[in-house]
Design a protein around this motif. Structure first.
Motif, PDB file in Angstrom:
ATOM      1  N   LEU A 225      -9.872  31.229  18.092  1.00 45.96           N
ATOM      2  CA  LEU A 225     -10.291  30.281  19.121  1.00 45.96           C
ATOM      3  C   LEU A 225      -9.488  30.418  20.403  1.00 45.96           C
ATOM      4  CD1 LEU A 225     -10.923  27.047  17.004  1.00 45.96           C
ATOM      5  CD2 LEU A 225     -12.483  28.927  17.549  1.00 45.96           C
ATOM      6  N   SER A 228     -10.272  33.642  22.407  1.00 44.97           N
ATOM      7  CA  SER A 228     -11.605  33.610  23.016  1.00 44.97           C
ATOM      8  C   SER A 228     -11.689  32.619  24.167  1.00 44.97           C
ATOM      9  CB  SER A 228     -12.650  33.248  21.960  1.00 44.97           C
ATOM     10  OG  SER A 228     -12.450  31.920  21.479  1.00 44.97           O
ATOM     11  N   VAL A 230     -11.770  29.297  24.118  1.00 43.30           N
ATOM     12  CA  VAL A 230     -12.513  28.049  23.923  1.00 43.30           C
ATOM     13  C   VAL A 230     -11.599  26.855  23.659  1.00 43.30           C
ATOM     14  CG1 VAL A 230     -14.622  29.204  23.179  1.00 43.30           C
ATOM     15  CG2 VAL A 230     -12.876  28.606  21.474  1.00 43.30           C
TER      16      VAL A 230
END
Length: 360
Positions: A225, A228, A230
């Motif tokens: 996470l 990436s 996000v």
């Protein structure tokens, strides 16, 4: 967006007349607004299903508010976990033990009132220190047996009203490994904290001794996470991952060692404390967290005018700052730093005084 037409004046007057006739004086304006909204719904000509959802949700919330009302001043911790966990499982024992320890420290334990981890937590806390918010499911027709002794339970038809009550009333959360439901509840907690839709509160991910369930989740967050983009690198820092019952209980209660409550007054954030930091400690806080402010410094302060007007925790010392609302997810770091100051560590951890936050 659809335009919401105002309630006709005669309807508003009738609602006010009904409230007055019932003898309602406390928050009468909000009760009138509820009645007016009900009429508004009827004027919108919604489907019968829409009205059934709205009516049932309000009815369920009223029942839950009544259940929690006598315990408003008692600190509460919600314990989430799987309904499928069996009594012989180490996770069952961990949930019971952490509930027992927190109960001994003056806290009440809130659960979903089902079997598994929910029953373990209720057993650990005992019937008089447990509150249940159950869900009516085809395969679970009644709450676990613990609540037959105290009656401290309310049944919900909808998950969203149940989740509201499991989160709204608690000042700490313990998540024990579970399935989709437990993960849903855990991620909603993190989302509410990250976005500032809920006030800062301690969240513990408790595993059985030597367990790796939550360690795997932490690894997934940092390996998948965060890279990436996000989530932020420090988003998972607001939770404690542990397999120690005593560490979990200390994390829940220690969060409230000095921090008491917060209030926004315009653009100013007020943190109410139990012990006032020294000038040197305030300087240290500014050095560490000055980047979270829109301008100015973190300062000790007398109660602000609106706080005095509302008689809102005016007996407590406070810190006032122009806090960047976009950084609200980082408030937990500020609070933990305040709790770790030498002046904060001088006394015992108190039982928290539960107050609802006010936003002006």
């Amino acid at each position: 967006m659809h335009d919401l037409s105002p309630v006709p004046l005669d309807v508003a007057a009738s609602a006010q007349q009904l409230v007055d006739g019932a003898g309602i004086t406390l928050n009468a304006d909000l009760v009138s607004r509820l009645l007016e909204t009900g009429v508004d719904l009827g004027l919108d000509a919604p489907s019968r299903l829409d009205l059934k959802i709205a009516s049932a949700a309000l009815t369920e919330m009223r029942a839950a508010f009544r259940l929690f009302a006598p315990y408003r001043d008692v600190p509460k911790v919600t314990i989430f976990g799987s309904a499928r966990t069996q009594p012989g499982n180490k996770l069952y024992r961990a949930a019971a033990d952490v509930a027992k320890e927190l109960s001994a420290r003056g806290w009440m334990v809130v659960t979903g009132a089902g079997p598994g981890i929910m029953q373990a937590a209720a057993e650990g806390a005992g019937p008089e220190r447990s509150i249940g918010v159950s869900i009516r499911l085809p395969f679970e027709d009644k709450p676990n047996s613990i609540f037959s002794e105290s009656g401290n339970v309310v049944a919900m038809k909808y998950f969203f009203t149940r989740k509201l009550m499991l989160v709204k009333e608690s000042h700490g959360f313990v998540c024990v490994p579970g399935g989709f439901g437990t993960l849903d509840e855990m991620f909603e907690l993190l989302t509410l904290q990250q976005t500032g839709k809920a006030d800062p509160a301690p969240i513990v991910l408790l595993d059985s001794p030597g367990g790796t369930f939550w360690a795997g989740l932490k690894r997934f967050v940092h390996e998948q996470l965060v890279p990436s983009g996000v989530v932020s690198a420090d988003d998972f820092d607001r939770v404690m991952v542990t397999d120690s019952v005593s560490a979990a209980a200390e994390e829940i209660t220690g969060f409230w060692r000095n921090y008491d409550s917060l209030r926004w007054v315009g653009h100013r954030l007020v943190l109410r404390l139990r012990t006032e930091p020294t000038p040197d400690e305030v300087d240290e806080l500014n050095q560490r967290f000055g980047n979270l402010l829109t301008r100015g410094r973190i300062e000790t302060s007398e109660p602000l005018r609106l706080e005095v007007k509302d008689d809102d925790r005016v007996h407590l010392p406070r810190l006032v700052m122009r806090y960047d609302p976009r950084q609200v997810g980082s408030l937990h770091r500020v609070i933990r730093a305040i709790d770790a100051l030498p002046s904060s560590l001088a006394g015992d951890i108190p039982n928290i005084g539960v107050e609802e936050p006010i936003h002006d």
